[in-house]
Scaffold this motif. Structure first.
Motif, PDB file in Angstrom:
ATOM      1  N   ILE A 183       0.838  -1.199   0.000  1.00 24.82           N
ATOM      2  CA  ILE A 183       0.000   0.000   0.000  1.00 24.82           C
ATOM      3  C   ILE A 183       0.872   1.247   0.000  1.00 24.82           C
ATOM      4  O   ILE A 183       2.047   1.215   0.360  1.00 24.82           O
ATOM      5  N   ASN A 184       0.261   2.360  -0.422  1.00 18.28           N
ATOM      6  CA  ASN A 184       0.981   3.626  -0.570  1.00 18.28           C
ATOM      7  C   ASN A 184       0.129   4.752  -0.002  1.00 18.28           C
ATOM      8  O   ASN A 184      -1.101   4.685  -0.062  1.00 18.28           O
ATOM      9  N   ILE A 185       0.799   5.766   0.534  1.00 20.54           N
ATOM     10  CA  ILE A 185       0.065   6.980   0.916  1.00 20.54           C
ATOM     11  C   ILE A 185       0.397   8.077  -0.075  1.00 20.54           C
ATOM     12  O   ILE A 185       1.554   8.259  -0.460  1.00 20.54           O
ATOM     13  N   HIS A 186      -0.651   8.766  -0.501  1.00 20.09           N
ATOM     14  CA  HIS A 186      -0.496   9.817  -1.509  1.00 20.09           C
ATOM     15  C   HIS A 186      -1.174  11.091  -1.014  1.00 20.09           C
ATOM     16  O   HIS A 186      -2.316  11.038  -0.524  1.00 20.09           O
ATOM     17  N   PRO A 187      -0.508  12.238  -1.163  1.00 21.10           N
ATOM     18  CA  PRO A 187      -1.056  13.470  -0.580  1.00 21.10           C
ATOM     19  C   PRO A 187      -2.081  14.178  -1.463  1.00 21.10           C
ATOM     20  O   PRO A 187      -1.914  15.342  -1.812  1.00 21.10           O
ATOM     21  N   SER A 188      -3.143  13.475  -1.807  1.00 25.28           N
ATOM     22  CA  SER A 188      -4.307  14.104  -2.453  1.00 25.28           C
ATOM     23  C   SER A 188      -5.489  13.168  -2.288  1.00 25.28           C
ATOM     24  O   SER A 188      -5.330  11.999  -1.923  1.00 25.28           O
ATOM     25  N   LEU A 189      -6.666  13.695  -2.597  1.00 24.37           N
ATOM     26  CA  LEU A 189      -7.862  12.854  -2.647  1.00 24.37           C
ATOM     27  C   LEU A 189      -7.914  12.233  -4.036  1.00 24.37           C
ATOM     28  O   LEU A 189      -8.464  12.807  -4.974  1.00 24.37           O
ATOM     29  N   LEU A 190      -7.328  11.063  -4.185  1.00 28.63           N
ATOM     30  CA  LEU A 190      -7.338  10.376  -5.480  1.00 28.63           C
ATOM     31  C   LEU A 190      -8.790  10.078  -5.868  1.00 28.63           C
ATOM     32  O   LEU A 190      -9.614   9.858  -4.982  1.00 28.63           O
TER      33      LEU A 190
ATOM     34  N   VAL B 129      -4.855   6.468   1.046  1.00 28.17           N
ATOM     35  CA  VAL B 129      -4.035   5.256   1.105  1.00 28.17           C
ATOM     36  C   VAL B 129      -4.676   4.255   0.156  1.00 28.17           C
ATOM     37  O   VAL B 129      -5.892   4.043   0.195  1.00 28.17           O
ATOM     38  N   HIS B 130      -3.854   3.693  -0.725  1.00 25.41           N
ATOM     39  CA  HIS B 130      -4.403   2.796  -1.754  1.00 25.41           C
ATOM     40  C   HIS B 130      -3.481   1.609  -1.980  1.00 25.41           C
ATOM     41  O   HIS B 130      -2.277   1.675  -1.692  1.00 25.41           O
ATOM     42  N   PHE B 131      -4.060   0.538  -2.499  1.00 23.78           N
ATOM     43  CA  PHE B 131      -3.248  -0.594  -2.944  1.00 23.78           C
ATOM     44  C   PHE B 131      -2.409  -0.153  -4.134  1.00 23.78           C
ATOM     45  O   PHE B 131      -2.868   0.636  -4.973  1.00 23.78           O
TER      46      PHE B 131
END
Ligand code: GAR
Length: 210
Positions: free
Chosen positions: A106-113, A137-139
């Motif tokens: 999993i990964n954390i990304h700084p936006s509302l994907l 946080v997404h797969f």
């Protein structure tokens, strides 16, 4: 408790949040290793301060991207990790790597994907006039910042916000979001199904309120 390896490239503040969460006795995961692609990543020292094995597998020590990735994969596998968390790991992974860990990385990304995949998310959210921004946080799948979303946290965009102020507000939300999302995965409450959709039982929305 599920064994987790965390991949970083820099500061490691999300790593710090995961370590703090994992120190609680009822947390379903433990951080067994930290691996950085940068020898000088501050997060490595942060991990060592908690007696967590931490090492650099530096890109510059390898001739090719493939050789570097193979070394990172081996380093992860040596730890016995069952889950990989990308926490500010600023490298695009190959399809082979992703396939190897699919559903367990999993990964954390700084936006509302799906808004703002890629870099410079806070400037872009401001430039777009967003009134709400946040983190996801997404797969991890073969497409960057695109995998099934496990959990999101929204933060308001304030009048006269700067990208720095907004980044700081989002980062605070990230520090709650990532431990919560990892707990969902470690407890088996969220899963990536074969068609690439995530099926989640349990909460997936986190606010910045306590
Ligand atoms: C975090 O804001 C994370 O969401 C972002 O990098 C920062 C790492 O900070 N990740 C990405 O941009 C991935 N594309 P940290 O090292 O202090 O956790």
């Amino acid at each position: 408790r599920r064994k987790v390896a965390v991949l970083i490239s820099g500061r490691g503040s999300n790593l710090g949040a995961l370590i703090a969460a994992a120190m609680k006795p009822d947390y379903p995961a433990q951080i067994v290793a930290v691996i950085s692609d940068k020898a000088d990543a501050a997060g490595l020292e942060r991990a060592k301060g908690f007696d967590i094995p931490a090492r650099a597998v530096a890109r510059k020590d390898y001739d090719s991207r493939e050789a570097h990735e193979a070394a990172v994969l081996e380093a992860i596998e040596e730890t016995g990790a069952e889950i990989v968390c990308l926490a500010g790991y600023m490298r695009i992974l190959s399809e082979d790597f992703v396939r190897r860990w699919k559903g367990r990385m999993i990964n954390i990304h700084p936006s509302l994907l799906p808004s703002f995949p890629g870099l410079d998310t806070h400037h872009r959210a401001l430039a777009a006039g967003c009134r709400v921004h946040g983190a996801s946080v997404h797969f991890v799948t073969e497409v960057m910042d695109d995998g099934p979303i496990i959990a999101q946290a929204a933060v308001p965009v304030l009048n006269k916000d700067t990208a720095e102020a907004l980044a700081e507000r989002v980062l605070k939300a990230e520090h709650k979001l990532y431990p919560a999302a990892l707990a969902l995965l470690a407890r088996g409450d969220v899963r990536m199904s074969g068609d690439g959709m995530s099926s989640a039982s349990g909460a997936g929305t986190f606010s910045t309120e306590d």
